[in-house]
Design an enzyme around this catalytic site. Structure first.
Site, PDB file in Angstrom:
ATOM      1  N   GLU A 163       0.821  -1.218   0.000  1.00  0.00           N
ATOM      2  CA  GLU A 163       0.000   0.000   0.000  1.00  0.00           C
ATOM      3  C   GLU A 163       0.856   1.270   0.000  1.00  0.00           C
ATOM      4  O   GLU A 163       0.756   2.118   0.906  1.00  0.00           O
ATOM      5  CB  GLU A 163      -0.945   0.002   1.200  1.00  0.00           C
ATOM      6  CG  GLU A 163      -1.941  -1.137   1.173  1.00  0.00           C
ATOM      7  CD  GLU A 163      -2.818  -1.204   2.404  1.00  0.00           C
ATOM      8  OE1 GLU A 163      -2.460  -0.589   3.423  1.00  0.00           O
ATOM      9  OE2 GLU A 163      -3.858  -1.871   2.358  1.00  0.00           O
ATOM     10  N   GLU A 320      -6.556  -7.989  -0.216  1.00  0.00           N
ATOM     11  CA  GLU A 320      -6.924  -7.960   1.209  1.00  0.00           C
ATOM     12  C   GLU A 320      -8.342  -7.455   1.367  1.00  0.00           C
ATOM     13  O   GLU A 320      -8.718  -6.470   0.722  1.00  0.00           O
ATOM     14  CB  GLU A 320      -6.053  -6.953   1.982  1.00  0.00           C
ATOM     15  CG  GLU A 320      -4.633  -7.316   2.215  1.00  0.00           C
ATOM     16  CD  GLU A 320      -3.920  -6.195   2.998  1.00  0.00           C
ATOM     17  OE1 GLU A 320      -4.577  -5.398   3.676  1.00  0.00           O
ATOM     18  OE2 GLU A 320      -2.689  -6.121   2.866  1.00  0.00           O
TER      19      GLU A 320
HETATM   20  C1  GAL Z   1      -4.138  -2.882   5.397  1.00  0.00           C
HETATM   21  C2  GAL Z   1      -2.716  -3.409   5.523  1.00  0.00           C
HETATM   22  C3  GAL Z   1      -2.680  -4.659   6.385  1.00  0.00           C
HETATM   23  C4  GAL Z   1      -3.455  -4.450   7.652  1.00  0.00           C
HETATM   24  C5  GAL Z   1      -4.854  -4.041   7.299  1.00  0.00           C
HETATM   25  C6  GAL Z   1      -5.754  -3.843   8.484  1.00  0.00           C
HETATM   26  O1  GAL Z   1      -4.165  -1.572   4.980  1.00  0.00           O
HETATM   27  O2  GAL Z   1      -2.182  -3.701   4.266  1.00  0.00           O
HETATM   28  O3  GAL Z   1      -1.334  -4.976   6.674  1.00  0.00           O
HETATM   29  O4  GAL Z   1      -2.829  -3.467   8.417  1.00  0.00           O
HETATM   30  O5  GAL Z   1      -4.818  -2.832   6.600  1.00  0.00           O
HETATM   31  O6  GAL Z   1      -7.061  -3.518   8.092  1.00  0.00           O
END
Ligand code: GAL
Length: 674
Positions: A163, A320
């Site tokens: 990110e 994710e």
């Molecule tokens: C994302 C990140 C993850 C985790 C997640 C929590 O932005 O890539 O590592 O922190 O958020 O929601």
């Protein structure tokens, strides 16, 4: 000024060859657990139908324990366990979080805020993207990983960093300041050209020396907006340079392994993803629901459609999302039964060929321990675990979808540079917000069952029946020309207020408003009349609006609706301009949700765009393959819904003839031969 065109080479078509069907899994952080537990992790992954795991995202401190000293033993063992279980490896470069030893050794690599505060350790992402020490160290660990795992038969995808730009959008340190000046020297033919472009005659800002130019640090009054825009461009570019360096190194060692970095398409306003999309082999995205927002499935769909558009229609990866609550919102709302499934399948409906989560096993320690995971703290006896395992079965049943695509007749113009400019200080109204404008137009289409793509302002618009600009404050003359050609050629265009006003330096187009769009819209705007907070106005058809009114003077456009109340009562509120073979509509206010939906329905009908007659909260999206199409019907309503078509439901195997009834909260994926 030297122009910086977005280079758009044909993207490499590189779906990871080692994946069959859709990928299912998530981030796996074995270093947070005793090694005796790993075999259980792997066995449970198999039980849940996990096909891919992302390893190493934040592992730098455990992989390189001091400069040039590596500990790959534990990583080797985790890699082998996953591979032996047939789980594909998405290997991350751990460069999003430099280890403490590194930051101590190179304190100048720590990021500095606009206020001059150096950000400290103990968190993550504490690096300045322009720092030579950071860049060198990132390449060193990347090179080690490539050399060690590049020929591993399980290696399926490289995941670079994490990110970019999400938490440290820009670093204001002296190294960054110097890099900014170098970047400006490349961008402008000379200091005179920069002074002209930035309009530095204003407020005594004229520069006589390059060395006097600084980042837009904390200052008594708003910093020059053109300077701020260039700073945002520069800062995003610094992250892109970091990405390119790692990517090129990986490519040189493993040319056959595709490379991605996870975007946050609707949640990271600092990155112009149009510039990034063709730099990756596979576009991937992270999306987290805003738990407290009503109908947050619409924001999810917008993120997914934007990601597909960045991938130029090709399949992309959901890298994710969450099985339930996150940990970083004020109140972290858990997902209701069935919600995670609907969320996941909505991403797939909109072109994702994967369903991945942060993270596999919920952490015991650290800042994210109350973030949901595939395997919760309570283990396999939890409701969540059962839902995850059932979802694994669903995803396996959808393997035929891999590579199928989504078509849209409508495109919404999305432009990060315009968003940056719109949200700088001293605009006519603080109530004109980029994301809110996009969400309101997108949401109206979502509720009418119209699938949309997003496009950059200078994209080829000819594939679309209708193109919509919810607000494009910054629009170059070239954009004006692109939109004009589109309409002349038969396209239908809808533009909302405060569009076309300034050029790429935030300078108002000569001749007034709406500048670059005056010809295509066939009108000009004499003066803006933004409304007071919560003030409502009414149009002559009874539709309600807020935020904005203005004095519109047609120059060829016909008046369709007039303001009935407010500062422009009796004057045009909605116009339509015939140009060549097409039509250009203009709406001079912000209609409320129902009025906007009615307006878009009229405009869509004129453009020949089909709208589903399904209830408000029933999501219908179709993916196309060569021999079949797959219709997703996702019922977000609390009552059953019936759609007037059938097909074979891939999730249950059930055959539906003529019509299909979908239970409350349920999903069907109907295969229809073509
Ligand atoms: C994302 C990140 C993850 C985790 C997640 C929590 O932005 O890539 O590592 O922190 O958020 O929601």
């Amino acid at each position: 000024m030297s122009s910086e065109p977005i280079s758009r080479p044909r993207p490499r078509s590189a779906w990871p060859g080692r994946l069959t069907g859709l990928a299912f899994g998530g981030d796996y952080n074995p270093e947070q657990w005793p090694e005796q537990l790993w075999p259980e992790d792997i066995a449970l992954m198999r039980q849940a139908g996990v096909t891919m795991a992302t390893l190493g995202v934040f592992s730098w401190a455990c992989l390189e324990t001091s400069e040039g000293v590596y500990d790959f033993g534990w990583f080797d063992r985790a890699v082998e366990l996953l591979h032996a279980a047939g789980i594909a490896l998405c290997l991350a470069t751990p460069t999003a979080s430099p280890p403490p030893w590194f930051s101590h050794q190179y304190p100048e690599s720590l990021p500095v805020t606009a206020e001059g505060v150096t950000l400290g350790l103990g968190s993550r992402e504490a690096f300045c993207p322009s720092s030579p020490a950071y860049r060198a160290a990132a390449l060193r660990i990347t090179g080690e990983l490539a050399a060690r795992y590049g020929s591993h038969p399980g290696l399926t995808l490289w995941h670079v960093n994490n990110e970019y730009g999400a938490h440290v959008q820009a670093c204001y340190c002296e190294v960054s300041a110097e890099a900014f000046r170098v970047w400006l020297r490349r961008r402008y033919a000379g200091l005179g050209a920069l002074n002209d472009a930035w309009g530095t005659a204003f407020w005594s800002q004229r520069y006589q020396e390059w060395e006097h130019i600084t980042p837009p640090r904390a200052s008594p009054m708003p910093v020059n907006p053109a300077q701020q825009l260039d700073w945002k461009r520069f800062s995003a570019e610094q992250h892109l340079e970091c990405f390119r360096a790692e990517r090129d190194l990986l490519r040189s060692v493993t040319p056959e392994v595709p490379i991605t970095t996870n975007f946050m398409t609707t949640a990271c306003p600092n990155i112009d993803y149009w510039r990034w999309a063709d730099e990756v082999d596979v576009v991937s995205n992270d999306h987290y629901l805003t738990g407290e927002q009503q109908d947050n499935q619409i924001g999810l769909a917008m993120s997914a459609d934007l990601t597909r558009s960045l991938a130029r229609g090709r399949p992309w990866m959901l890298m994710e999302h969450s099985t339930g609550a996150v940990n970083w919102q004020p109140r972290n709302i858990a997902k209701l039964p069935g919600e995670m499934r609907r969320n996941s399948l909505s991403h797939v409906a909109r072109g994702s060929d994967s369903v991945m989560f942060f993270q596999w096993r919920a952490s015991r320690s650290g800042a994210e321990k109350f973030h949901s995971a595939m395997l919760p703290h309570g283990g396999t006896q939890t409701r969540k675990w059962h839902e995850v395992a059932e979802l694994g079965t669903d995803i396996a049943a959808l393997s035929a979808l891999q590579g199928s695509t989504v078509n849209a007749d409508v495109a919404i113009v999305w432009d990060w540079e315009s968003a940056w400019a719109l949200e700088l200080e001293y605009r006519p109204s603080v109530d004109v917000r980029f994301l809110e404008q996009m969400s309101s137009y997108y949401g109206a289409f979502w509720r009418s069952g119209v699938t949309v793509d997003f496009v950059s302002p200078d994209a080829d618009l000819s594939p679309y029946k209708l193109v919509v600009l919810p607000t494009l404050y910054l629009a170059s003359a070239q954009t004006g020309q692109n939109l004009t050609s589109y309409v002349e050629g038969g396209g239908h265009l809808l533009v909302s207020f405060f569009s076309g006003i300034v050029d790429e330096h935030d300078a108002v187009h000569p001749g007034g408003y709406p500048g670059a769009l005056r010809n295509v819209l066939g009108l000009w705007v004499d003066e803006f009349h933004p409304l007071a907070h919560a003030e409502g106005i009414v149009l002559d058809d009874g539709s309600e609006a807020s935020v904005w009114s203005e004095a519109v003077l047609p120059e060829g456009a016909e008046v369709i609706r007039r303001f009935a109340t407010g500062p422009d009562a009796g004057e045009p509120a909605l116009t339509r301009h015939r140009l060549g073979q097409g039509l250009a509509w203009y709406v001079a206010t912000k209609p409320d949700p129902d009025s906007l939906r009615a307006l878009l329905s009229t405009v869509a009908e004129a453009a020949g765009v089909a709208q589903s007659g399904s209830p408000d909260r029933v999501e219908i999206v179709r993916r196309w393959a060569v021999d079949a199409s797959y219709v997703f019907v996702i019922n977000h309503e609390a009552r059953p819904t019936t759609v007037p078509f059938g097909g074979t439901d891939l999730l249950t195997g059930q055959e539906h003839v003529g019509s299909t009834t979908v239970a409350p909260g349920e999903v069907v994926v109907l295969r229809q031969p073509v």
